[in-house]
Design a protein around this motif. Structure first.
Motif, PDB file in Angstrom:
ATOM      1  N   ILE A 193       0.833  -1.204   0.000  1.00 39.69           N
ATOM      2  CA  ILE A 193       0.000   0.000   0.000  1.00 39.69           C
ATOM      3  C   ILE A 193       0.866   1.251   0.000  1.00 39.69           C
ATOM      4  O   ILE A 193       0.582   2.233  -0.709  1.00 39.69           O
ATOM      5  CB  ILE A 193      -0.944  -0.009   1.221  1.00 39.69           C
ATOM      6  N   ASN A 194       1.933   1.228   0.803  1.00 43.64           N
ATOM      7  CA  ASN A 194       2.837   2.377   0.876  1.00 43.64           C
ATOM      8  C   ASN A 194       3.509   2.639  -0.469  1.00 43.64           C
ATOM      9  O   ASN A 194       3.698   3.794  -0.878  1.00 43.64           O
ATOM     10  CB  ASN A 194       3.887   2.115   1.956  1.00 43.64           C
ATOM     11  N   ALA A 220       1.075   4.301  -2.827  1.00 42.42           N
ATOM     12  CA  ALA A 220       0.743   5.671  -2.427  1.00 42.42           C
ATOM     13  C   ALA A 220       1.964   6.592  -2.419  1.00 42.42           C
ATOM     14  O   ALA A 220       1.955   7.623  -1.747  1.00 42.42           O
ATOM     15  CB  ALA A 220       0.093   5.655  -1.051  1.00 42.42           C
ATOM     16  N   ASP A 221       3.020   6.230  -3.153  1.00 41.03           N
ATOM     17  CA  ASP A 221       4.233   7.048  -3.265  1.00 41.03           C
ATOM     18  C   ASP A 221       4.949   7.231  -1.919  1.00 41.03           C
ATOM     19  O   ASP A 221       5.440   8.312  -1.580  1.00 41.03           O
ATOM     20  CB  ASP A 221       3.918   8.424  -3.869  1.00 41.03           C
TER      21      ASP A 221
END
Length: 491
Positions: free
Chosen positions: A95-96, A99-100
């Protein structure tokens, strides 16, 4: 606890030393060869040793310990529940990454979707098998031990990456700090000015020492936490017959590790404190869980592996390797033995004749003169003690052939207890299924009662009695019909 850690260190000495040497060598080159300063250091003035040591301390430590704590923060969770911790970290990493990188996390192999899918499959399969009481032993012996092995491998990789990264940064910081001093650091420590190469060697030596300490501590932390959770799994198997116990244990462990992982990711300082508290609790539980894990390993896991690889036929009645204490005691007592079997105390009554804690190991010994003994390292303040362990008319010993183990027990020899329909056991000793090819010999030599044979004989006797009863009833019915027929014929 220290004697157990020392024993395990001697047992795995080569692996531990190899790991520490690898960390030291890599850290030496990371701390010395990658330093930014590669030129001579000139002596510009007199500097006190205390000022130099303070500068070195700030340069080497600074915020490096907090960084190191962050790098090692996941090691506590991975040591406890590798699949659970890796699944959480993999989800967060993926997820990180999408999400850049808002969490500013380093690039990890866990941020690959296919790795996340593999970990998820292993996590679900492991929890499903270990949560079901009928498959918990199989699940712990297969995916459970694979999980612990992969967890240790992850800790080794994390340790090497962390100490090398921090050592490299510390080397650069120390090299930069040499310029900030009003004189050469080495001279401030009382040495003559030396070329930058010697300074780099000094930095590399500090980095290597630092990495050895941190690497060794990481192994201790991993071993203690892993042992505690292995012991909890062993207790889970022992009491797994109670409904929902296995499920509640697995759910509780997974929830605890997930909370710990989440706090480490989003609240590093609180996670650091929580890791320390978690480790202290594990230290308090370590000794009891260590014996529980050894019980499970020798009674369930190793016999399971031996069964898969057809190694049970190689089991001998007298092991080639015996503890030095036992071997010395046999030599001093001039005892010729027929068999020596490692056994474990599964449970005992508070008034039992066996004054030893549950899950501890002892040895069942049969001598050539037909006597049975239990060997204790320490028993009622006596060391190297042989306790007679015979079956008598007043205290009959039973041996039960179980599906996963063999059990030796007797009932509390009180009249009130023996009159009960289900008498209370005085104690329960178990030994592994590896002795399956010798079990009939063991029963005949010890003179213990084979309880399954007794049960089968009782069933056969009851069956025979029921058959006789049916024949008698049939004969009585035929007799009645015969009399009734004769009366009607006479009439």
């Amino acid at each position: 606890m220290m004697n157990i850690l020392l024993y395990e260190y001697k047992k795995h000495k080569k692996l531990i030393l190899g790991y520490l040497i690898a960390c030291m060598v890599l850290s030496f080159f990371a701390g010395s060869m990658f330093a930014e300063r590669q030129q001579n250091v000139s002596l510009a003035g007199e500097v006190s040793a205390s000022e130099s040591l303070v500068s070195l301390n700030d340069a080497i430590l600074g915020d490096k310990l907090s960084n190191l704590a962050g790098d090692y923060s996941g090691s506590v969770s991975i040591s406890a529940e590798p699949f659970t911790a890796l699944l959480f970290l993999s989800i967060v990493s993926n997820i990180n990454k999408l999400a850049d990188n808002p969490l500013n996390m380093p690039s990890l192999p866990l941020d690959k979707p296919w790795i996340l899918a593999v970990i998820a499959v292993f996590f679900v399969a492991s929890k499903f098998m270990k949560s079901n009481s009928s498959t918990s032993v199989f699940g712990i012996c297969t995916l459970g031990y694979l999980e612990k092995f992969l967890g240790t491998a992850c800790i080794l990789v994390i340790g090497i990456i962390s100490v090398v990264t921090i050592s490299s940064g510390a080397g650069n910081a120390v090299a930069a700090s040499l310029d900030s001093l009003p004189g050469a650091t080495l001279s401030g420590l009382g040495a003559a000015a030396e070329p930058a190469g010697s300074g780099n060697i000094f930095i590399g030596a500090l980095s290597a020492l630092f990495s050895a300490i941190m690497g060794f501590l990481s192994l201790i932390v991993n071993f203690i936490i892993k042992t505690v959770f292995k012991g909890l799994e062993a207790l889970q198997v022992i009491f797994g017959t109670v409904p929902f116990v296995a499920f509640l244990c697995e759910a509780g462990k997974a929830f605890l590790v997930l909370i710990l992982c989440a706090i480490n990711v989003w609240f590093p300082v609180a996670g650091y404190v929580l890791n320390v508290i978690f480790f202290i609790v594990c230290c308090l539980l370590f000794r009891a869980c260590y014996y529980a894990s050894k019980y499970f390993e020798n009674i369930y896991f190793l016999p399971f592996i031996h069964k898969i690889f057809s190694m049970r036929d190689k089991t001998e009645l007298i092991p080639k390797r015996l503890p030095k204490r036992l071997r010395k005691a046999l030599e001093e007592g001039k005892m010729d033995v027929t068999f020596i079997i490692p056994a474990y105390v599964k449970r005992r009554h508070r008034n039992s004749i066996l004054r030893i804690r549950p899950l501890r190991r002892l040895f069942l010994i049969h001598t050539d003169d037909g006597k049975n003994f239990l060997f204790f390292k320490k028993y009622n303040k006596n060391r190297n003690y042989f306790l007679p362990f015979e079956s008598t008319d007043e205290s009959e010993m039973f041996l039960r052939k179980g599906f996963t183990l063999y059990e030796i027990y007797r009932y509390l020899p009180t009249e009130k207890n023996l009159q009960k329909k289900k008498p209370v056991k005085d104690f329960s000793l178990v030994f592994s299924k590896d002795y399956i090819s010798h079990i009939d010999t063991i029963i005949s030599l010890t003179g213990y009662t084979d309880i399954l044979s007794v049960i089968e004989a009782e069933k056969a006797e009851k069956k025979e009695q029921r058959a006789l009863l049916r024949e008698q009833k049939t004969a009585e019915i035929m007799e009645k019909f015969g009399k009734l027929f004769s009366r009607k014929k006479n009439a």
